[in-house]
Design an enzyme around this catalytic site. Structure first.
Site, short mmCIF file in Angstrom:
data_model
loop_
_atom_site.label_atom_id
_atom_site.label_comp_id
_atom_site.label_asym_id
_atom_site.label_seq_id
_atom_site.Cartn_x
_atom_site.Cartn_y
_atom_site.Cartn_z
N GLY A 1 0.80 -1.09 -0.10
CA GLY A 1 -0.03 -0.01 0.02
C GLY A 1 0.92 1.27 -0.17
N GLY B 1 0.77 5.58 1.08
CA GLY B 1 0.35 6.56 2.03
C GLY B 1 0.72 7.99 1.67
N GLY B 2 0.27 8.89 2.47
CA GLY B 2 0.99 10.44 2.15
C GLY B 2 2.35 10.44 2.50
N VAL C 1 4.27 1.05 2.06
CA VAL C 1 4.21 -0.25 2.83
C VAL C 1 4.51 -1.50 1.82
CG1 VAL C 1 3.30 -1.93 4.63
CG2 VAL C 1 2.95 0.51 4.50
N LYS D 1 7.41 -0.77 6.27
CA LYS D 1 6.90 0.84 6.11
C LYS D 1 8.33 1.54 5.75
CE LYS D 1 3.83 4.18 7.94
NZ LYS D 1 3.11 4.81 9.18
N ARG E 1 -4.59 9.29 17.92
CA ARG E 1 -5.02 10.58 17.00
C ARG E 1 -5.35 9.99 15.68
NH1 ARG E 1 -1.80 15.94 17.77
NH2 ARG E 1 -0.17 14.87 17.05
N ASN F 1 -7.20 1.34 10.27
CA ASN F 1 -6.05 1.12 11.03
C ASN F 1 -6.24 0.18 11.92
OD1 ASN F 1 -4.30 3.45 9.81
ND2 ASN F 1 -5.09 4.91 11.15
N ASP G 1 -0.49 1.99 13.11
CA ASP G 1 -0.16 3.33 12.54
C ASP G 1 -0.41 4.45 13.80
OD1 ASP G 1 0.21 5.52 11.20
OD2 ASP G 1 -1.58 5.23 9.60
#
Length: 471
Positions: free
Chosen positions: A22, A24-25, A29, A44, A136, A142, A155
């Site tokens: 995957g 992400g920003g 991963v 990651k 958060r 997640n 995460d």
């Protein structure tokens, strides 16, 4: 806007690249196979274009946090962290083949599974809070699923230390699962906002959509934020979701942070109460507490503490390595061995001479248990606390309004009442008063039971009230 292509997987000594998992920003991963020991792992890797002092520090913080917390059975395990030859930091983590986020929109999850996931993930969050850490970014995607079907929270990339969030910089967030005060920059994260996210996550798993998402409607950023700001939580839309569970989730997502459950642990207890109401197996709380020992004896010769098991089931899954409680036991064992060396309690061959002293210690424990049994507290030795029983329930009728009252039997923090009206449990409450409007019955009967950590005690005697003017 098109999605970017994943970066080139780094060459990591001792690992063989398998495929992309995957993007992400801030990171990609990848799936690798570790050579020694041989196993599949998720790696990651921070993107080269975002590597600077701030992101490097954030990435290092994530590695440290997850390493500290990953002994928890519902938190993703981190095996190691390092920097690749090309300068990109990376984490080597437990490989999980699926996320809850891949399932809940495609198929309706059973209520029992959702409640179990809610308890386990909330236990992970409560454990993080007790360590002074906010996640958060709690949301379905997640929550990963291990090969054995166990949910784990992942995460911690934007996690923050409790007490430092007021001065922290703006961070990324997931709007559908973020509390109103976070979306409007009143705070960047608190325990109350985490409770909101837990409620929104459990709601999503039940409804197949986020709480304020409208199927076929405007679900853009502005529209979602406007609906979240009003905090009028719509029903999940499932006929099999009991009203008590709808009420628990609505409370967790209250507009006023003070109206929510005071902690993730309190949210857990509310979910467990729903499990009890539905007759489902109790999902154990996976939170370490300090008061492990209810009865403790000390062998003066060995100076070894002999303690009973904790009263609440707080143990983790058997699939995990030793957790904090076991670590404390291990530390105690090391301390005992050290004391034995200091006192010279070993044979000439270096083997500790424990058998006579152990037998003496067992005798002491046996005598103590017999004495306790004679005193009528054998249940305490077995590691159970006596849940108080409500007595002398009173009932009055004022027209069609019936009110039941009772005295506090000695509640502890976190205890709740479950009131059953004509055999049907009502939502949990913490006050010794319960009122209801009766329009279709001439007689109403109620019993009250105390629930502690999701386990119900003995019910009170039933009290019935005749209702005038009903029917």
């Amino acid at each position: 806007m098109s999605r970017r292509l994943p970066s080139t997987p780094p060459n990591l000594p001792g690992f063989e690249f398998v495929r992309v998992l995957g993007s992400g920003g801030f990171a990609d991963v990848f799936l690798y196979e570790q050579n020694m020991p041989r196993r599949l792992v998720a790696v990651k890797v921070l993107l080269a274009g975002v590597v600077n002092d701030d992101t490097r520090q954030m990435f290092q913080a994530e590695a440290n946090l997850m390493a500290q917390l990953s002994s928890h059975p519902s938190i993703l395990t981190v095996y190691q962290a390092s920097v690749a030859a090309d300068g990109r930091p990376y984490l080597v983590m437990e490989y999980c083949s699926a996320t809850i986020g891949q399932r809940y929109r495609a198929t309706q999850l059973p209520i029992a599974e959702v409640l179990s996931i809610g308890v386990r993930v909330s236990s992970a969050v409560e454990t993080a809070h007790q360590q002074g850490v906010l996640h958060r970014d709690i949301k379905p995607s997640n929550i990963l699923t291990t090969a054995f079907g166990h949910p784990v929270l992942s995460d911690f990339g934007i996690a923050a230390t409790l007490g430092q969030v007021e001065s922290s910089d703006t961070v990324g967030l997931s709007i559908p699962w973020s509390a109103p005060e976070v979306l409007h920059d009143e705070v960047s994260g608190t325990v109350a906002s985490e409770v909101w996210s837990l409620g929104a996550t459990v709601y999503s798993l039940l409804a197949g959509r986020s709480p304020f998402e409208i199927t076929g409607g405007d679900n853009g950023t502005a529209a979602l934020m406007a609906r979240i700001a009003k905090a009028k939580v719509p029903p999940t839309g499932r006929d099999d979701v009991p009203p008590n569970l709808e009420a628990v989730l609505a409370r967790a997502m209250s507009r006023d942070p003070g109206a929510r459950q005071a902690s993730a642990l309190e949210f857990i207890r509310d979910l467990q109460s729903v499990e009890a109401e539905l007759g489902l197996p109790q999902t154990p709380i996976e939170v370490v507490v300090d008061d492990w020992a209810l009865v403790t004896t000390i062998d003066d010769d060995e100076r070894t503490r002999v303690s009973t098991a904790p009263s609440v089931s707080l143990r983790g899954s058997a699939r995990r390595r030793r957790g904090p409680a076991a670590a404390r036991t291990h530390a105690g064992s090391i301390a005992t061995q050290s004391r034995q060396r200091e006192t010279g309690s070993t044979s000439s061959s270096g083997v500790t001479q424990r058998v006579p002293r152990l037998a003496w210690g067992v005798s002491i424990v046996a005598v103590l248990l017999l004495a306790l049994s004679g005193a009528g507290v054998w249940a305490v030795v077995q590691g159970t606390r006596s849940i108080p029983v409500v007595s002398n329930v009173q009932g009055t009728a004022d027209g069609t309004t019936v009110t039941f009252t009772w005295a506090d039997p000695g509640l502890q923090t976190g205890d709740v009442y479950i009131v059953s009206i004509d055999g049907t449990p009502s939502p949990v409450q913490r006050d010794g008063t319960y009122s209801l409007e009766v329009l279709d019955r001439e007689r109403v009967c109620a019993s009250v039971v105390v629930s502690r950590d999701g386990k119900a005690g003995q019910a009170s005697a039933e009290r019935c009230v005749d209702v005038e003017g009903s029917g």
